[in-house]
Design a protein around this motif. Structure first.
Motif, PDB file in Angstrom:
ATOM      1  N   THR A 419       0.835  -1.209   0.000  1.00 22.98           N
ATOM      2  CA  THR A 419       0.000   0.000   0.000  1.00 22.98           C
ATOM      3  C   THR A 419       0.866   1.253   0.000  1.00 22.98           C
ATOM      4  O   THR A 419       0.597   2.220  -0.726  1.00 22.98           O
ATOM      5  N   LEU A 420       1.913   1.213   0.848  1.00 27.65           N
ATOM      6  CA  LEU A 420       2.815   2.365   0.924  1.00 27.65           C
ATOM      7  C   LEU A 420       3.525   2.585  -0.398  1.00 27.65           C
ATOM      8  O   LEU A 420       3.666   3.735  -0.853  1.00 27.65           O
ATOM      9  N   ALA A 421       3.956   1.479  -1.039  1.00 27.16           N
ATOM     10  CA  ALA A 421       4.629   1.620  -2.335  1.00 27.16           C
ATOM     11  C   ALA A 421       3.688   2.215  -3.375  1.00 27.16           C
ATOM     12  O   ALA A 421       4.095   3.064  -4.183  1.00 27.16           O
ATOM     13  N   THR A 422       2.408   1.764  -3.341  1.00 26.09           N
ATOM     14  CA  THR A 422       1.424   2.316  -4.288  1.00 26.09           C
ATOM     15  C   THR A 422       1.214   3.801  -4.030  1.00 26.09           C
ATOM     16  O   THR A 422       1.171   4.617  -4.966  1.00 26.09           O
ATOM     17  N   ARG A 423       1.086   4.148  -2.739  1.00 23.14           N
ATOM     18  CA  ARG A 423       0.890   5.567  -2.411  1.00 23.14           C
ATOM     19  C   ARG A 423       2.105   6.405  -2.806  1.00 23.14           C
ATOM     20  O   ARG A 423       1.973   7.528  -3.315  1.00 23.14           O
ATOM     21  N   ILE A 424       3.294   5.844  -2.553  1.00 25.60           N
ATOM     22  CA  ILE A 424       4.510   6.577  -2.922  1.00 25.60           C
ATOM     23  C   ILE A 424       4.580   6.767  -4.429  1.00 25.60           C
ATOM     24  O   ILE A 424       4.937   7.839  -4.938  1.00 25.60           O
ATOM     25  N   SER A 425       4.213   5.683  -5.166  1.00 23.99           N
ATOM     26  CA  SER A 425       4.215   5.789  -6.624  1.00 23.99           C
ATOM     27  C   SER A 425       3.225   6.852  -7.098  1.00 23.99           C
ATOM     28  O   SER A 425       3.547   7.675  -7.973  1.00 23.99           O
ATOM     29  N   ASP A 426       2.005   6.821  -6.517  1.00 25.28           N
ATOM     30  CA  ASP A 426       1.021   7.846  -6.887  1.00 25.28           C
ATOM     31  C   ASP A 426       1.523   9.244  -6.527  1.00 25.28           C
ATOM     32  O   ASP A 426       1.350  10.198  -7.296  1.00 25.28           O
ATOM     33  N   ARG A 427       2.136   9.326  -5.334  1.00 30.14           N
ATOM     34  CA  ARG A 427       2.635  10.633  -4.911  1.00 30.14           C
ATOM     35  C   ARG A 427       3.762  11.121  -5.817  1.00 30.14           C
ATOM     36  O   ARG A 427       3.834  12.310  -6.156  1.00 30.14           O
ATOM     37  N   GLU A 428       4.638  10.181  -6.207  1.00 23.44           N
ATOM     38  CA  GLU A 428       5.720  10.564  -7.108  1.00 23.44           C
ATOM     39  C   GLU A 428       5.162  11.044  -8.450  1.00 23.44           C
ATOM     40  O   GLU A 428       5.681  12.000  -9.039  1.00 23.44           O
ATOM     41  N   ALA A 429       4.106  10.342  -8.925  1.00 24.89           N
ATOM     42  CA  ALA A 429       3.497  10.786 -10.183  1.00 24.89           C
ATOM     43  C   ALA A 429       2.902  12.182 -10.027  1.00 24.89           C
ATOM     44  O   ALA A 429       3.050  13.036 -10.919  1.00 24.89           O
ATOM     45  N   GLN A 430       2.213  12.411  -8.874  1.00 23.06           N
ATOM     46  CA  GLN A 430       1.661  13.748  -8.637  1.00 23.06           C
ATOM     47  C   GLN A 430       2.765  14.798  -8.558  1.00 23.06           C
ATOM     48  O   GLN A 430       2.640  15.895  -9.117  1.00 23.06           O
ATOM     49  N   LEU A 431       3.856  14.444  -7.852  1.00 19.25           N
ATOM     50  CA  LEU A 431       4.965  15.396  -7.738  1.00 19.25           C
ATOM     51  C   LEU A 431       5.597  15.664  -9.091  1.00 19.25           C
ATOM     52  O   LEU A 431       5.999  16.807  -9.389  1.00 19.25           O
ATOM     53  N   ALA A 432       5.706  14.586  -9.902  1.00 11.28           N
ATOM     54  CA  ALA A 432       6.272  14.791 -11.244  1.00 11.28           C
ATOM     55  C   ALA A 432       5.401  15.728 -12.066  1.00 11.28           C
ATOM     56  O   ALA A 432       5.905  16.621 -12.764  1.00 11.28           O
ATOM     57  N   ARG A 433       4.074  15.527 -11.975  1.00  9.26           N
ATOM     58  CA  ARG A 433       3.178  16.427 -12.698  1.00  9.26           C
ATOM     59  C   ARG A 433       3.281  17.854 -12.160  1.00  9.26           C
ATOM     60  O   ARG A 433       3.332  18.826 -12.923  1.00  9.26           O
ATOM     61  N   SER A 434       3.315  17.957 -10.819  1.00 13.34           N
ATOM     62  CA  SER A 434       3.441  19.288 -10.227  1.00 13.34           C
ATOM     63  C   SER A 434       4.758  19.944 -10.614  1.00 13.34           C
ATOM     64  O   SER A 434       4.804  21.149 -10.920  1.00 13.34           O
ATOM     65  N   TYR A 435       5.829  19.130 -10.632  1.00 18.89           N
ATOM     66  CA  TYR A 435       7.135  19.686 -10.994  1.00 18.89           C
ATOM     67  C   TYR A 435       7.135  20.161 -12.445  1.00 18.89           C
ATOM     68  O   TYR A 435       7.677  21.230 -12.766  1.00 18.89           O
ATOM     69  N   ALA A 436       6.499  19.339 -13.322  1.00 23.58           N
ATOM     70  CA  ALA A 436       6.426  19.738 -14.734  1.00 23.58           C
ATOM     71  C   ALA A 436       5.646  21.039 -14.884  1.00 23.58           C
ATOM     72  O   ALA A 436       6.032  21.936 -15.661  1.00 23.58           O
ATOM     73  N   GLU A 437       4.531  21.123 -14.135  1.00 23.45           N
ATOM     74  CA  GLU A 437       3.741  22.356 -14.206  1.00 23.45           C
ATOM     75  C   GLU A 437       4.533  23.547 -13.673  1.00 23.45           C
ATOM     76  O   GLU A 437       4.513  24.634 -14.249  1.00 23.45           O
ATOM     77  N   MET A 438       5.239  23.338 -12.537  1.00 19.28           N
ATOM     78  CA  MET A 438       6.040  24.420 -11.967  1.00 19.28           C
ATOM     79  C   MET A 438       7.167  24.811 -12.912  1.00 19.28           C
ATOM     80  O   MET A 438       7.499  26.001 -13.058  1.00 19.28           O
ATOM     81  N   GLU A 439       7.770  23.780 -13.544  1.00 19.76           N
ATOM     82  CA  GLU A 439       8.846  24.082 -14.480  1.00 19.76           C
ATOM     83  C   GLU A 439       8.318  24.880 -15.668  1.00 19.76           C
ATOM     84  O   GLU A 439       8.963  25.831 -16.141  1.00 19.76           O
ATOM     85  N   HIS A 440       7.140  24.492 -16.143  1.00 25.52           N
ATOM     86  CA  HIS A 440       6.532  25.233 -17.246  1.00 25.52           C
ATOM     87  C   HIS A 440       6.217  26.668 -16.822  1.00 25.52           C
ATOM     88  O   HIS A 440       6.489  27.628 -17.578  1.00 25.52           O
ATOM     89  N   MET A 441       5.668  26.795 -15.588  1.00 23.99           N
ATOM     90  CA  MET A 441       5.352  28.136 -15.084  1.00 23.99           C
ATOM     91  C   MET A 441       6.620  28.965 -14.904  1.00 23.99           C
ATOM     92  O   MET A 441       6.650  30.164 -15.225  1.00 23.99           O
ATOM     93  N   ALA A 442       7.682  28.288 -14.394  1.00 20.42           N
ATOM     94  CA  ALA A 442       8.933  29.016 -14.205  1.00 20.42           C
ATOM     95  C   ALA A 442       9.499  29.464 -15.548  1.00 20.42           C
ATOM     96  O   ALA A 442      10.036  30.579 -15.684  1.00 20.42           O
ATOM     97  N   HIS A 443       9.385  28.564 -16.543  1.00 21.82           N
ATOM     98  CA  HIS A 443       9.865  28.935 -17.888  1.00 21.82           C
ATOM     99  C   HIS A 443       9.077  30.117 -18.444  1.00 21.82           C
ATOM    100  O   HIS A 443       9.670  31.062 -19.008  1.00 21.82           O
TER     101      HIS A 443
END
Length: 637
Positions: A419-443
């Motif tokens: 369960t923790l691995a699934t949550r971490i994976s989901d969280r990593e995907a969310q963070l990756a999306r957030s990071y991409a959005e932040m990177e786009h916004m920063a650009h």
């Protein structure tokens, strides 16, 4: 009630190795059930083995002596309850012919202290016959090898004993014969009474200490408040440790306490074992917090207290029936509890751990009743107690419970990890999306800032020059040369703004080279000779893109002043690394200006820009030499 141990321990281990818990559980149950009838009856001795069952005895109790013929075994506590004394047994036996090799003499139980003579020759003596309550030598079986020359056709075996109060003194049947016939009897009794006892002690000690360790280390951290531990491990651990003390009595011939105080210790240990084991069973069944559990807990506590009273009455006051009644009460208690527990297990279809505990209870009660009959009711002396071995089942039951709990905990941990691995994976995907959005916004923000900078630079530079050109045209008096100079300044400023887009941060040398490339043609056309004294300059990480642009404007303003106002024909640009920073100098040989006067707008702007980027601007001017010095980097703020 407890005295010795099962032969099946090796077999139990073999069964456990081949099968699962059910396999070795059935094997243990079968072996323990066989113990119920083990040596209850008397079998005829094999041919060639003489078994003696009668003696002429002189019994001395409180100074009074009587002589009579007695049957063996002779159990002192049964014949003389509550009394201590001594006895001399004279046993006459006949052999068909004189032996040409040694014969063995085997006595399963004799004592508490004893002396054995054959035809007047001392064979063995153990303990002091005249001092009561000393060492107890009636615990172990005795085998003696007798030289053939000591035998006669008609023999007299004389055995003197000292019998203490409540200590199971006396004399069992006696066996005489060749070693191949006698030794198996001795080996069997020694195994059950000594070797098996040592095995039970070691097993119970290991299980008990292991359970206590589990209780001490397995802490429930899921609930707030005081530290919570699982009481099932504590009760099981204490039960095994009390059982260790109970069983070890058979191996101690010289007790650490005087009799009868030492005789009370095994009884109290049995009572404490009963309480701890009862609490363990209630924890397994989940009855601890029920009304029945509370009543049964009080009853177990009463049995523990009454064990002390029964021990005092039997060991010190000589009332053995008190201890017999207490043993019966303990056995009856667990017989009823075992029946209720078994009914609960069968009715509720409880897990296998509950069935193991129910089986252990019933087998322990059955074997206990067998021992109660042999040692407290029937006139048997020299038999081996088997109750100690039934306690092995409780140890195996605890081990099985620990394994089941460990397996369940492992499965839960595995599920939690998944369960923790699934949550971490989901969280990593969310963070990756957030990071991409932040990177786009920063650009996007960087692009917007760059656009704003370019617009600002064009407004402040090109825009200002164009405004000047418009005013010059509107005035109608502007000279073409002045208008041309304004337009050239505007064009240079625009080109430098474009160059600033590609300047590496902190690279002052590249910035100077860009200025030289853009302005040297104008300097040459204006008749100004350029002297270039720029060293290889280090990169200054702290000078970012913004600071680079501000420094570019300061330098451009200084060079523009030389072109427009100085009237110079020589211009020297110097740059060197000094003290972790960079020193820049722009020196011309023009007419100069009054340095102490109020700075004009251009000078004020240059100084403010230097201060904004953490640098310092100094200038000195006189006719024939004007010097601007800019220091930037660490230590020059």
């Amino acid at each position: 009630m407890s005295e010795n141990a099962p032969p099946g321990v090796p077999s139990l281990r073999t069964g456990a190795a081949r099968g699962g818990p059910a396999t070795w559980l059935k094997l243990i149950a079968g072996l323990l059930l066989a113990l119920l009838l083990l040596r209850v009856g008397h079998t005829a001795p094999p041919d060639g083995l003489l078994e003696i069952g009668e003696a002429d005895a002189t019994i001395t109790v409180a100074g009074d002596s009587t002589t009579r013929t007695v049957a063996l075994p002779y159990q002192w506590d049964r014949e003389h309850p509550g009394r201590q004394g001594a006895a001399t047994f004279r046993i006459r036996f006949t052999i068909r012919s004189l032996p040409d090799s040694p014969l063995d003499l085997y006595i399963p139980r004799v004592g508490n202290a004893y002396e054995i003579r054959l035809n007047g020759t001392l064979l063995e003596r153990k303990g002091d016959l005249d001092v009561f309550n000393g060492a107890d030598h009636a615990q172990l079986p005795r085998q003696m090898t007798v030289a053939p020359d000591l035998f006669r056709l008609d023999n007299l075996l004389e055995i003197r004993i000292r019998a203490d109060l409540g200590r199971r003194g006396g004399l069992s049947r006696i066996h005489v014969g060749p070693r191949p016939l006698v030794e198996p009897l001795y080996d069997q009794d020694y195994f059950w009474r000594v070797t098996g006892s040592i095995g039970v002690i070691v097993f119970s000690l290991v299980v008990g200490l292991g359970a206590i360790a589990l209780w001490a280390t397995q802490v429930d951290t899921t609930r707030p408040g005081p530290v919570r531990r699982d009481p099932i491990y504590l009760h099981a651990g204490l039960a095994e440790l009390f059982w260790t003390l109970r069983v070890s009595d058979v191996l101690i011939e010289n007790p650490p306490l005087p009799w009868p105080w030492w005789g009370m210790v095994p009884v109290l240990a049995l009572g404490a074992w009963g309480y701890s084991m009862g609490m363990f069973c209630m924890e397994v069944a989940g009855w601890r917090d029920t009304r029945f559990g509370a009543a049964f807990r009080r009853w177990l506590a009463a049995l523990v207290v009454s064990s002390a009273a029964a021990a005092v009455m039997a060991r010190a006051l000589g009332w053995p029936l008190a201890l017999t009644a207490w043993y019966a009460a303990l056995g009856g208690t667990f017989l009823v509890f075992g029946a209720l527990f078994l009914a609960h297990v069968l009715r509720a279809r409880s897990p296998s751990a509950h069935r193991i505990v129910a089986l252990a209870i019933l087998l322990s009660v059955s074997v206990g009743l067998r021992d109660l009959y042999l040692f407290r009711i029937a006139p048997t002396y020299g038999a081996n107690s088997m109750i100690r071995y039934s306690a092995l089942l409780f140890g195996f039951g605890l081990a099985y419970i620990v394994l089941v709990r460990f397996r369940e905990a492992t499965a839960q941990a595995r599920e939690l990890l998944q369960t923790l691995a699934t949550r971490i994976s989901d969280r990593e995907a969310q963070l990756a999306r957030s990071y991409a959005e932040m990177e786009h916004m920063a650009h996007e923000r960087a692009l917007a800032e760059e656009r704003s900078r370019i617009l600002r630079d064009m407004h402040d530079g090109v825009g200002a020059h164009l405004s000047t050109a418009i005013r010059q045209l509107d005035s109608g008096v502007a000279q073409p040369g002045d208008l041309l100079q304004t337009m050239r300044d505007s064009m240079d400023h625009l080109k430098l703004s474009v160059d600033a887009l590609n300047l590496p941060a902190g690279d002052i040398g590249s910035l100077l080279a860009s200025l030289r490339y853009r302005l040297e043609p104008r300097l040459r056309s204006a008749g100004i000779e350029l002297e270039w004294a720029v060293d290889l300059l280090p990169i200054l990480p702290e000078v970012d893109g913004y600071r680079m642009r501000q420094l570019q404007f300061v330098l451009y303003e200084a060079l523009s002043n030389v072109l427009q106002h100085a009237g110079a024909d020589k211009l020297r640009i110097e740059a060197a690394s000094v003290g972790g920073g960079i020193r820049l100098r722009i020196v011309d040989n023009g007419r100069g200006f009054t340095a102490d006067a109020m700075p004009r707008n251009g000078l004020r702007s240059m100084r403010e820009r230097c201060a904004a980027i953490g640098g310092r601007l100094d200038y000195r001017s006189e006719a024939g030499r004007t010097e601007f010095e800019i220091r930037i980097g660490r230590g020059h703020a």
